[in-house]
Design a protein around this motif. Structure first.
Motif, PDB file in Angstrom:
ATOM      1  N   ARG A 107      -9.439 -10.197   7.717  1.00 19.46           N
ATOM      2  CA  ARG A 107      -8.106  -9.612   7.308  1.00 19.46           C
ATOM      3  C   ARG A 107      -8.075  -8.411   6.307  1.00 19.46           C
ATOM      4  O   ARG A 107      -7.256  -7.591   6.459  1.00 19.46           O
ATOM      5  CB  ARG A 107      -7.453 -10.951   6.234  1.00 19.46           C
ATOM      6  N   THR A 132       3.873  -9.526  -3.664  1.00 15.94           N
ATOM      7  CA  THR A 132       4.467  -8.814  -2.647  1.00 15.94           C
ATOM      8  C   THR A 132       3.827  -9.566  -1.079  1.00 15.94           C
ATOM      9  O   THR A 132       4.593  -9.285  -0.193  1.00 15.94           O
ATOM     10  CB  THR A 132       4.210  -7.443  -2.577  1.00 15.94           C
ATOM     11  N   GLY A 133       2.582 -10.115  -1.428  1.00 14.33           N
ATOM     12  CA  GLY A 133       2.215 -10.620  -0.027  1.00 14.33           C
ATOM     13  C   GLY A 133       3.030 -11.730   0.319  1.00 14.33           C
ATOM     14  O   GLY A 133       2.996 -11.988   1.749  1.00 14.33           O
ATOM     15  N   GLY A 145      -0.157  -6.698  -5.124  1.00 14.72           N
ATOM     16  CA  GLY A 145      -0.119  -6.585  -3.669  1.00 14.72           C
ATOM     17  C   GLY A 145      -1.403  -5.609  -3.332  1.00 14.72           C
ATOM     18  O   GLY A 145      -2.640  -5.948  -3.910  1.00 14.72           O
ATOM     19  N   ARG A 146      -1.337  -4.968  -2.287  1.00 16.23           N
ATOM     20  CA  ARG A 146      -2.289  -3.968  -1.730  1.00 16.23           C
ATOM     21  C   ARG A 146      -2.115  -2.635  -2.084  1.00 16.23           C
ATOM     22  O   ARG A 146      -2.754  -1.463  -2.277  1.00 16.23           O
ATOM     23  CB  ARG A 146      -2.501  -4.017  -0.309  1.00 16.23           C
ATOM     24  N   ASP A 147      -0.847  -2.067  -2.048  1.00 15.13           N
ATOM     25  CA  ASP A 147      -0.241  -0.871  -2.234  1.00 15.13           C
ATOM     26  C   ASP A 147       0.618  -0.328  -3.513  1.00 15.13           C
ATOM     27  O   ASP A 147       1.426   0.442  -3.397  1.00 15.13           O
ATOM     28  CB  ASP A 147       0.244  -0.292  -0.984  1.00 15.13           C
ATOM     29  N   SER A 191      -1.509  -9.581   8.921  1.00 18.54           N
ATOM     30  CA  SER A 191      -1.904  -8.274   8.843  1.00 18.54           C
ATOM     31  C   SER A 191      -1.043  -7.494  10.019  1.00 18.54           C
ATOM     32  O   SER A 191      -0.812  -6.354   9.897  1.00 18.54           O
ATOM     33  CB  SER A 191      -3.259  -8.139   9.129  1.00 18.54           C
ATOM     34  N   TYR A 248       5.350 -10.346   3.001  1.00 25.32           N
ATOM     35  CA  TYR A 248       4.903 -10.216   4.224  1.00 25.32           C
ATOM     36  C   TYR A 248       4.508 -11.534   4.987  1.00 25.32           C
ATOM     37  O   TYR A 248       4.662 -11.484   6.373  1.00 25.32           O
ATOM     38  CB  TYR A 248       3.580  -9.442   4.011  1.00 25.32           C
ATOM     39  N   ARG A 249       4.083 -12.417   4.153  1.00 29.69           N
ATOM     40  CA  ARG A 249       3.856 -13.744   4.741  1.00 29.69           C
ATOM     41  C   ARG A 249       5.019 -14.342   5.249  1.00 29.69           C
ATOM     42  O   ARG A 249       5.158 -15.048   6.257  1.00 29.69           O
ATOM     43  CB  ARG A 249       3.213 -14.627   3.651  1.00 29.69           C
ATOM     44  N   ASP A 283      -6.327  -5.116   7.229  1.00 30.30           N
ATOM     45  CA  ASP A 283      -5.449  -4.433   5.952  1.00 30.30           C
ATOM     46  C   ASP A 283      -5.858  -2.731   5.543  1.00 30.30           C
ATOM     47  O   ASP A 283      -5.155  -2.163   5.157  1.00 30.30           O
ATOM     48  CB  ASP A 283      -5.421  -5.431   4.865  1.00 30.30           C
ATOM     49  N   LYS A 311      -5.983 -11.991  -7.842  1.00 30.09           N
ATOM     50  CA  LYS A 311      -4.746 -11.358  -8.348  1.00 30.09           C
ATOM     51  C   LYS A 311      -3.347 -12.045  -8.420  1.00 30.09           C
ATOM     52  O   LYS A 311      -2.608 -11.943  -9.513  1.00 30.09           O
ATOM     53  CB  LYS A 311      -4.563  -9.839  -7.572  1.00 30.09           C
ATOM     54  N   ALA A 313       2.080  -6.494   8.875  1.00 26.87           N
ATOM     55  CA  ALA A 313       2.041  -5.754   7.792  1.00 26.87           C
ATOM     56  C   ALA A 313       1.711  -4.257   8.101  1.00 26.87           C
ATOM     57  O   ALA A 313       1.842  -3.295   7.369  1.00 26.87           O
ATOM     58  CB  ALA A 313       0.991  -6.221   6.603  1.00 26.87           C
ATOM     59  N   ARG A 315       6.990  -2.092   6.566  1.00 29.02           N
ATOM     60  CA  ARG A 315       6.348  -1.645   5.242  1.00 29.02           C
ATOM     61  C   ARG A 315       7.353  -0.995   4.598  1.00 29.02           C
ATOM     62  O   ARG A 315       7.862  -0.995   3.375  1.00 29.02           O
ATOM     63  CB  ARG A 315       5.076  -0.687   5.230  1.00 29.02           C
TER      64      ARG A 315
HETATM   65  O1  C5P Z   1      -1.753 -11.052  -1.165  1.00 30.57           O
HETATM   66  P1  C5P Z   1      -1.704 -11.943   0.114  1.00 30.57           P
HETATM   67  O2  C5P Z   1      -3.205 -12.102   0.671  1.00 30.57           O
HETATM   68  O3  C5P Z   1      -1.082 -13.062  -0.024  1.00 30.57           O
HETATM   69  O4  C5P Z   1      -1.046 -10.916   1.271  1.00 30.57           O
HETATM   70  C1  C5P Z   1      -1.007 -11.294   2.552  1.00 30.57           C
HETATM   71  C2  C5P Z   1      -0.985 -10.082   3.424  1.00 30.57           C
HETATM   72  O5  C5P Z   1       0.170  -9.266   3.076  1.00 30.57           O
HETATM   73  C3  C5P Z   1      -2.090  -9.180   3.325  1.00 30.57           C
HETATM   74  O6  C5P Z   1      -3.212  -9.505   4.007  1.00 30.57           O
HETATM   75  C4  C5P Z   1      -1.599  -7.954   3.942  1.00 30.57           C
HETATM   76  O7  C5P Z   1      -1.365  -7.839   5.365  1.00 30.57           O
HETATM   77  C5  C5P Z   1      -0.271  -7.896   3.308  1.00 30.57           C
HETATM   78  N1  C5P Z   1       0.256  -7.056   2.351  1.00 30.57           N
HETATM   79  C6  C5P Z   1       0.601  -5.789   2.428  1.00 30.57           C
HETATM   80  N2  C5P Z   1       0.833  -5.031   1.461  1.00 30.57           N
HETATM   81  C7  C5P Z   1       1.021  -5.312   0.013  1.00 30.57           C
HETATM   82  C8  C5P Z   1       0.745  -7.006  -0.063  1.00 30.57           C
HETATM   83  C9  C5P Z   1       0.214  -7.593   1.200  1.00 30.57           C
HETATM   84  O8  C5P Z   1       0.133  -5.252   3.347  1.00 30.57           O
HETATM   85  N3  C5P Z   1       1.329  -4.686  -0.881  1.00 30.57           N
END
Ligand code: C5P
Length: 220
Positions: free
Chosen positions: A178, A34-35, A131-133, A99, A38-39, A182, A16, A102, A108
């Motif tokens: 991971r 957005t990841g 991202g994830r959410d 994680s 968090y990173r 997550d 993505k 996050a 968050r």
């Molecule tokens: O996308 P990426 O793998 O770089 O994201 C790293 C970490 O950031 C994910 O494993 C997750 O723990 C967290 N994350 C999240 N919500 C998002 C994007 C990433 O919790 N919207």
């Protein structure tokens, strides 16, 4: 005219980030990973010697967390305190702890506001946030919402090709653990109502970009 907001979610290794960035470039849109935030926070607390299990200390560290991103896909950067961390935040040692950062709910809440602010203040015709959410929490009202998936085998293979110095088995183990961690916090394996699934298992990189661009052209 209204800015086109595009939300894309998906598991690790779904492609993505690279797909979103390339689609944004093609459309003249901005791109927000957005990841990376968090990173970057995980990198920052590690740098300060904070144990991510100490949730209060991680939340406290947000006060001095000086995060900056470039959302122009041709001039993309991630900086913490003025230091370029784009490479450092991709290291396995950061993937291993991100994680646990996050899952802290005040973290968050803080970052969701930051992501919305970036979307609101972007000055291109559109912005792709990934991202994830994003489709469910950050921008549930976005006119274009996509869940980008791929089979587990395809995701492992793509991520192995990206990472050097780690065996395929290690890459697979780390990615799955991971995703499992997550998934306890946000559901990015199932499409929410109104979210379009793009399964890239049998698509190459260019075809996946095209599928995303076509969907944006059709819905926006
Ligand atoms: O996308 P990426 O793998 O770089 O994201 C790293 C970490 O950031 C994910 O494993 C997750 O723990 C967290 N994350 C999240 N919500 C998002 C994007 C990433 O919790 N919207």
């Amino acid at each position: 005219t209204d800015k086109i907001v595009v939300a894309i979610d998906g598991p690790a290794g779904s492609g993505k980030s690279s797909v979103s960035k390339a689609a944004a470039r093609r459309l003249g849109f901005s791109y927000q990973d957005t990841g990376a935030a968090y990173r970057a926070l995980a990198w920052y607390v590690a740098e300060r010697g904070i144990d991510t299990a100490d949730e209060a200390a991680v939340v406290e560290a947000l006060r001095d967390f000086d995060y900056a991103i470039g959302i122009d896909p041709d001039n993309y950067f991630v900086r913490v305190g003025g230091i370029d961390v784009e490479e450092a935040i991709r290291e396995p040692r950061i993937s291993a702890i991100v994680s646990s950062v996050a899952r802290i709910l005040p973290v968050r809440a803080y970052l969701v506001e930051l992501f919305r602010h970036v979307i609101e203040t972007s000055d291109t015709p559109g912005i792709i946030t990934e991202g994830r959410d994003i489709t469910t929490v950050v921008c549930p009202d976005a006119p274009v919402r996509i869940l980008l998936t791929a089979s587990e085998e395809a995701r492992m293979a793509r991520r192995s090709a990206e990472i050097s110095g780690q065996s395929a088995a290690d890459v697979a183990k780390n990615l799955l653990s991971r995703d499992a961690q997550d998934s306890r916090v946000v559901d990015f394996m199932n499409a929410a109502d109104g979210v379009t699934v793009i399964d890239s298992t049998d698509l190459d990189f260019d075809q996946t970009i095209q599928a995303v661009v076509d969907l944006i052209d059709a819905q926006a």
